[in-house]
Enzyme design. Structure first.
Site, short mmCIF file in Angstrom:
data_model
loop_
_atom_site.label_atom_id
_atom_site.label_comp_id
_atom_site.label_asym_id
_atom_site.label_seq_id
_atom_site.Cartn_x
_atom_site.Cartn_y
_atom_site.Cartn_z
N THR A 140 0.82 -1.20 0.00
CA THR A 140 0.00 0.00 0.00
C THR A 140 0.86 1.26 0.00
O THR A 140 1.98 1.25 0.52
CB THR A 140 -0.91 -0.01 1.25
OG1 THR A 140 -1.47 1.30 1.43
CG2 THR A 140 -0.14 -0.36 2.52
N LYS A 169 2.15 -3.32 7.42
CA LYS A 169 2.36 -3.55 5.98
C LYS A 169 3.82 -3.24 5.62
O LYS A 169 4.41 -3.90 4.77
CB LYS A 169 1.41 -2.67 5.15
CG LYS A 169 -0.05 -3.04 5.23
CD LYS A 169 -0.39 -4.41 4.66
CE LYS A 169 -0.32 -4.47 3.16
NZ LYS A 169 -0.77 -5.81 2.66
#
Ligand code: NAD
Ligand code: DAU
Length: 378
Positions: A140, A169
């Site tokens: 992301t 992430k």
């Protein structure tokens, strides 16, 4: 025939990717591994479950035995890892689950893939791999942190995550990169901006606003509504992943985004306008309205206006602005977004108007409790 392991394939982007790949490639075999958390739903893959080319396995990416046995049972060539806890607000409430799934789950998949794909060692002691295999980590733009009024995230922007979600992430990205450096494992990482489109779970801004309008509820906008997100239609993201998987240079990171920055408040206004217009033009869609007792085509829709907007308490550590520079994927792989936001948002709203049964099904479990806990205190 190529065999893909698609984790998180019952979620928003994963399911769109499964549909996209089955449509695009006639000879393909897909194994979906999904634990069916609140965000994953088999209704989303209803049609595909009858397709001989798809096998669904319910299981957790953190579970070593499950993942190892998948690699034993199937000759997997590509892993596309969508499985994750994906909602920033939930990560603020319960960070640990995010670390578990997003970091340890990714490492578990990497380790099983490495084991299954290793064919030997080179003269320096690095593992050698079966030809044509690849691990793609779906990441992301949030790993880059937050932008001010100007500038864009490039692949060289330093990692600066700020929420428990984006930190998890980022850690996953680093462990993927470490498997490439240390074991020469064939990997790619893609970092995409905010997606929108069908099958988006109504805890995220766009589907939540659509759902609330249809229920004639207030529309919660965090802070002053000026935070900016860079929206991309989900199919354009799927196309980019397909390209990176097959043509991306091993070990590289690719940013994905379509230069479509909008303030949150603009998004809410656009959705209000789009829903009202679609309902006016298509009286049959009024069955989607939950508080329209007679569902009559003659009744006024004047209540669908900005008075529904409510400014609520801001998200903790709310990133101000995200914006992707997609030059690398455009120049190297020829990717460009195909869906303009004006068209994509109409397609999306229309999809929700026509698929209220899906919304009912995915929100029939714990959703109500989540909504009250999250928004009751704002
Ligand atoms: P989502 O929450 O809609 O779907 C996640 C899926 O993963 C669900 O089907 C869920 O059941 C499954 N899952 C969760 N934990 C699991 C586990 N431990 N084992 C197996 N399955 C598990 O998420 P999404 O929006 O589709 O995002 C998919 C991926 O794309 C995520 O990795 C996310 O970080 C990334 N991403 C999302 C966006 C976006 O705008 N939604 C943008 C860029 C990147
Ligand atoms: O940028 C990519 C990321 O986009 C993905 O990595 C995440 O998985 C995905 O969830 C998304 O994160 P965001 O936090 O940007 O998406 P969300 O839809 O939750 O929020 C979008 C913006 O809208 C954000 O600035 C917060 C705001 N918002 C959100 C909700 C749910 C509101 O103002 N009100 C709301 O009720």
């Amino acid at each position: 025939m190529k065999l893909y392991l698609i984790t998180g394939g019952a979620g928003f982007i994963g399911s769109n990717f499964v549909k996209y790949m089955l449509e695009k490639y006639e000879t393909i075999q897909i194994v979906v591994l999904d634990d069916l958390t609140y965000a994953g739903n088999l209704n989303t893959l209803k049609a595909e479950l009858n397709d001989q080319r798809l096998t669904f396995v319910k299981g957790n990416i953190c579970d070593q035995q499950t993942v190892n046995s998948l690699f034993q049972d199937y000759l997997i060539e590509y892993v596309v890892n969508f499985a994750a806890e994906s909602h920033v607000d939930r990560s603020i409430e319960n960070p640990q689950l995010f670390l578990q799934t997003n970091i340890l789950g990714t490492q578990n998949l990497l380790e099983s893939a490495k084991k299954a794909w290793t064919t030997g060692k080179d003269e320096k002691g690095y593992p050698t791999y079966r030809k044509g295999v690849k691990f793609l980590q779906v990441s992301t733009d949030e790993v880059y942190g937050s932008l001010g009024e100007s500038g864009y995230f490039t692949e060289k922007t330093p990692l600066d995550p700020r929420s428990p979600y984006s930190a998890s992430k980022t850690a996953a990205d680093l462990i993927v990169a470490a498997y490439h450096e240390t074991y020469k494992m064939p990997v790619n990482i893609t970092r995409c901006s905010n997606n929108y489109g069908p099958y988006h779970f109504p805890e995220k801004l766009i589907p939540l606003i659509i759902k609330n309008i249809l229920e004639r509820k207030s529309l919660p906008v965090y802070g002053n509504g000026t935070n900016v997100r860079d929206w991309l239609y989900v199919t354009d993201h799927c196309k980019a992943i397909d390209l990176v998987l097959h043509q991306g240079k091993t070990g590289e990171v690719y940013n994905i985004g379509g230069h479509n920055e909008k303030q949150n408040i603009e998004i809410v206004r656009i959705i209000l306008k789009t829903i009202r217009q679609l309902l006016e033009e298509n009286p049959e869609y009024r069955t989607a309205l939950k508080n329209d007792p007679k569902n009559s085509g003659n009744k006024s829709l004047d209540w669908i206006n900005e008075s529904l907007i409510t400014y609520v308490k801001d998200r903790l550590g709310h990133d101000q602005r995200y914006a992707i520079d997609p030059t690398k994927i455009t120049d190297e792989l020829g990717w460009a977004p195909e869906t303009k936001f004006e068209d994509g948002i109409v397609k999306t709203v229309r999809w929700y108007l026509e698929n209220q049964d899906w919304v009912q099904k995915v929100t029939s479990g714990d959703y109500q409790k989540y909504y009250e806990e999250m928004y009751g205190k704002k």
